[in-house]
Design a protein around this motif. Structure first.
Motif, short mmCIF file in Angstrom:
data_model
loop_
_atom_site.label_atom_id
_atom_site.label_comp_id
_atom_site.label_asym_id
_atom_site.label_seq_id
_atom_site.Cartn_x
_atom_site.Cartn_y
_atom_site.Cartn_z
N ASP A 121 0.82 -1.20 0.00
CA ASP A 121 0.00 0.00 0.00
C ASP A 121 0.86 1.26 0.00
N LEU A 122 2.14 1.10 0.36
CA LEU A 122 3.06 2.23 0.38
C LEU A 122 4.45 1.76 -0.05
N HIS A 123 5.03 2.47 -0.99
CA HIS A 123 6.44 2.32 -1.33
C HIS A 123 7.16 3.58 -0.85
N GLY A 124 7.96 3.45 0.19
CA GLY A 124 8.70 4.60 0.71
C GLY A 124 10.07 4.66 0.07
N LEU A 125 10.28 5.61 -0.83
CA LEU A 125 11.51 5.67 -1.64
C LEU A 125 12.44 6.77 -1.12
N GLY A 126 13.70 6.62 -1.49
CA GLY A 126 14.72 7.54 -1.00
C GLY A 126 14.96 8.75 -1.88
N HIS A 127 14.50 8.70 -3.15
CA HIS A 127 14.84 9.79 -4.07
C HIS A 127 13.85 9.80 -5.22
N HIS A 128 13.68 10.98 -5.83
CA HIS A 128 12.75 11.10 -6.96
C HIS A 128 13.23 10.30 -8.17
N GLU A 129 14.55 10.09 -8.29
CA GLU A 129 15.06 9.25 -9.37
C GLU A 129 14.53 7.84 -9.24
N GLN A 130 14.41 7.35 -8.01
CA GLN A 130 13.86 6.01 -7.79
C GLN A 130 12.38 5.97 -8.18
N LEU A 131 11.68 7.03 -7.89
CA LEU A 131 10.26 7.09 -8.25
C LEU A 131 10.10 7.07 -9.77
N ARG A 152 1.52 4.26 -5.75
CA ARG A 152 1.43 4.19 -4.28
C ARG A 152 2.75 4.59 -3.61
N ALA A 153 3.64 5.25 -4.32
CA ALA A 153 4.97 5.55 -3.82
C ALA A 153 5.05 6.98 -3.29
N VAL A 154 5.86 7.15 -2.27
CA VAL A 154 6.13 8.45 -1.68
C VAL A 154 7.64 8.56 -1.46
N VAL A 155 8.23 9.70 -1.81
CA VAL A 155 9.65 9.93 -1.55
C VAL A 155 9.78 10.42 -0.10
N VAL A 156 10.43 9.61 0.73
CA VAL A 156 10.55 9.93 2.16
C VAL A 156 12.00 10.18 2.58
N GLY A 157 12.96 9.94 1.69
CA GLY A 157 14.36 10.09 2.08
C GLY A 157 14.96 8.78 2.56
N ASP A 158 16.14 8.86 3.14
CA ASP A 158 16.88 7.67 3.52
C ASP A 158 17.18 7.70 5.02
N PRO A 159 16.54 6.84 5.82
CA PRO A 159 16.74 6.89 7.28
C PRO A 159 18.15 6.51 7.70
N THR A 160 18.81 5.66 6.92
CA THR A 160 20.16 5.25 7.29
C THR A 160 21.15 6.40 7.12
N LEU A 161 21.04 7.13 6.00
CA LEU A 161 21.92 8.28 5.81
C LEU A 161 21.63 9.37 6.85
N ASP A 162 20.36 9.58 7.18
CA ASP A 162 20.03 10.56 8.22
C ASP A 162 20.70 10.17 9.54
N ARG A 163 20.69 8.89 9.83
CA ARG A 163 21.31 8.42 11.07
C ARG A 163 22.82 8.64 11.05
N MET A 164 23.44 8.39 9.91
CA MET A 164 24.88 8.60 9.78
C MET A 164 25.23 10.07 9.91
N PRO A 215 16.84 15.31 3.01
CA PRO A 215 17.75 15.01 4.12
C PRO A 215 17.17 15.41 5.47
N GLY A 216 17.32 14.51 6.43
CA GLY A 216 16.86 14.75 7.78
C GLY A 216 15.37 14.57 8.00
N GLU A 217 14.63 14.19 6.96
CA GLU A 217 13.17 14.11 7.07
C GLU A 217 12.64 12.68 7.07
N ALA A 218 13.48 11.67 6.91
CA ALA A 218 12.99 10.31 6.67
C ALA A 218 12.09 9.81 7.80
N LEU A 219 12.54 9.93 9.03
CA LEU A 219 11.74 9.37 10.13
C LEU A 219 10.42 10.13 10.32
N PRO A 220 10.41 11.46 10.32
CA PRO A 220 9.10 12.14 10.44
C PRO A 220 8.14 11.79 9.31
#
Length: 549
Positions: free
Chosen positions: A135-145, A158-170, A347-352
């Motif tokens: 029901d949701l594809h959470g993607l890291g970048h518009h290129e992926q979309l 059903r896709a939404v660009v949400v960013g990358d939680p791993t890079l945000d953590r790093m 960047p910085g928005e993945a988790l929210p």
């Protein structure tokens, strides 16, 4: 929050096929942190040979794990996964969400799915009975979309660009960079992370001897080398076999971080990476690290035109350990904004963003608790392999340049040095210079030196390192000398040359002179790695000879 929503409980099943997929789920899990309404369950989706290590990690954590057959018989409020493959469609959930388990979709795997389609974007796995499973594809970048729209339009709807939680953590953990470097024993050295993906085209398969080559041919006072192995490769080989296969390199000082979280701490700590076509290099580049390509020619897996292909096309080529220092000096680090623009959005928005989307699917209002990426843990403490070293020393008047390597190096050297009481007996017998740091106080410095020279007839000199700035150096033929190693101060920083390296510099100068005692006292300029120190060499007096050691 209404009372009904406050007391409603929801079950979330985190379904994974491998350690890589699990690691990404754990990076996302903070979206539910602090919410007692969420029951978290984990299950291993069968079909991958890389899942065993992941189950072991969950068992140690105390997480609630349900057998896959049992999971299929239950209904969950949300199924969250980072891989569309396996028997995922047999799980029952009111809502389903799918996230990437890496930095984009850069590979095509010949033995899985449709030929030459990106792994992760293949309709053969994304659709069930012609309809999107998620029901949701959470993607890291518009290129992926855009690429998902090209290969599987129903899923892209059903896709939404949400960013990358791993890079945000790093990125959030870059404030702890000095701590990570201290734990790894890096100091002022260059930390080179060698990145290897998995499978037949990986660096570790094609160039298994490269980690050892780097460890043996890069000076230990200038470099530390860490090998970051893809979790699939760790699972395929087993951690025990991998450590055995890399045994010579590990003895030479190679760092081998654990696959989950530690690899990311090492990338935060690193100065440069040497990589194959694995997408981990995109994280390093986005952090501003210099990226060097190990010679991979594209093979059959890397897809042209992808962010990873563009990064490698611009990266300098590795031509050998001897050329690497010059290559790194000449290479300009990647522009993080350009790399991030190619591979990572928001960047910085993945988790929210993920919290909002996932709670929407569950049908609950998200909690109001603060949300921030978890800081990466400290890597396992380590230190350079300094028990036995091969020393190259160039003497030019009163200037001495010292380069030290693991004792197993095949490079021509001036002498070998070993730590008395710590190195092996063979290493001590093969050393011209033996040294020891302060011990229990049972010896005087002169007494210990006399004992060592008597015990090991092949040893020519013994160095008692009395403190970071003071040393007694006793040469079998030339006599006893006091060596002082003052710190170097510049730009508010204090740097010290390792007194064992300073002892090697003084030893090299002494044996290069026909009558060194007649030139004392003397001030030597000692260059070791990036540090330069003014050494003061004089005849030894009671202060050094009688020092408790």
């Amino acid at each position: 929050m209404p009372d009904a929503a406050r007391h409603q409980r929801s079950s979330v099943l985190l379904a994974f096929r491998s350690a890589v997929a699990l690691n990404r789920l754990l990076d996302v899990l903070p979206v539910f942190e602090g919410d007692p309404r969420i029951d978290r369950w984990f299950t291993l989706v069968p079909g991958s040979r890389f899942g065993t290590d992941a189950l072991a990690a969950l068992d140690r954590s105390g997480a609630r794990v349900v057998d896959f057959d049992e999971a299929r018989g239950r209904h969950f409020d949300l199924i969250l996964s980072t891989s569309p493959k396996g028997e995922l469609t047999s799980l029952s959930g009111r809502a389903r969400a799918l996230l990437p388990h890496g930095a984009g979709f850069n590979k095509a795997l010949a033995d899985e799915g449709s030929p030459r389609l990106p792994s992760g974007l293949d309709p053969a796995f994304l659709l069930a009975a012609g309809e999107p499973w998620a029901d949701l594809h959470g993607l890291g970048h518009h290129e992926q979309l855009a690429r998902l729209t090209e290969f599987c339009p129903p899923a892209a709807a059903r896709a939404v660009v949400v960013g990358d939680p791993t890079l945000d953590r790093m990125r959030e953990s870059t404030g702890r960079r000095d701590t990570y470097r201290a734990r790894l024993g890096v100091g002022g050295r260059t930390l080179l992370a060698v990145l290897t993906t998995w499978g037949p085209e990986s660096l570790l398969v094609r160039r298994h001897g490269l980690p050892l080559e780097l460890a043996l041919h890069l000076p230990v006072d200038e470099y530390r080398v860490a090998l970051v192995v893809h979790p699939n490769e760790v699972s395929a080989r087993t951690p025990f076999d991998l450590a055995e296969q890399l045994g010579p390199a590990l003895r030479a000082g190679l760092l081998l971080p654990a696959a989950h979280q530690e690899w990311a701490s090492v990338l935060v700590a690193a100065d440069a990476v040497l990589t194959d076509h694995g997408s981990t290099a995109l994280y390093a580049a986005a952090l501003g690290r210099t990226v060097v390509l190990d010679g991979y020619d594209g093979g059959r897996e890397l897809l042209p035109g992808t962010p990873m292909a563009r990064l490698l096309a611009a990266a300098p080529r590795f031509t050998g350990a001897a050329d690497l220092p010059g290559l790194l000096r000449a290479a300009a680090p990647p522009d993080p904004s350009r790399v991030a623009a190619d591979a990572f959005a928001r960047p910085g928005e993945a988790l929210p963003l993920l919290r909002a989307e996932l709670y929407r699917l569950i049908g609950l209002p998200p909690p109001g608790t603060p949300l921030a990426p978890a800081l990466l843990p400290d890597p396992v403490a380590s230190r350079p392999p300094d028990r036995a070293l091969a020393v190259r020393a160039g003497v030019d008047g009163r200037r001495v340049r010292v380069e030290r390597f693991p004792v197993a190096t095949d490079l021509p050297v001036h002498h070998r040095a070993a730590q008395h009481g710590a190195a092996g007996l063979t290493e001590q017998r093969g050393a011209e210079l033996l040294w020891r740091r302060p011990g229990t106080g049972r010896w005087s410095a002169a007494g210990w030196a006399a004992h060592v020279l008597d015990e090991l007839p092949s040893c020519r000199a013994a160095a008692a390192l009395l403190s970071p700035g003071r040393c007694l150096l006793v040469h079998r033929r030339l006599g006893a000398f006091a060596l002082r190693v003052p710190p170097h101060r510049a730009d508010g920083r204090v740097a010290r040359v390792d007194p064992a390296a300073a002892a090697s510099a003084a030893y090299a100068w002494l044996v290069s002179r026909p009558h060194p005692a007649g030139e004392l006292p003397v001030e030597l300029t000692c260059a070791v790695g990036r540090s330069t120190a003014r050494l003061e060499l004089t005849a030894a007096g009671p202060e050094e000879l009688d020092a408790e050691f």
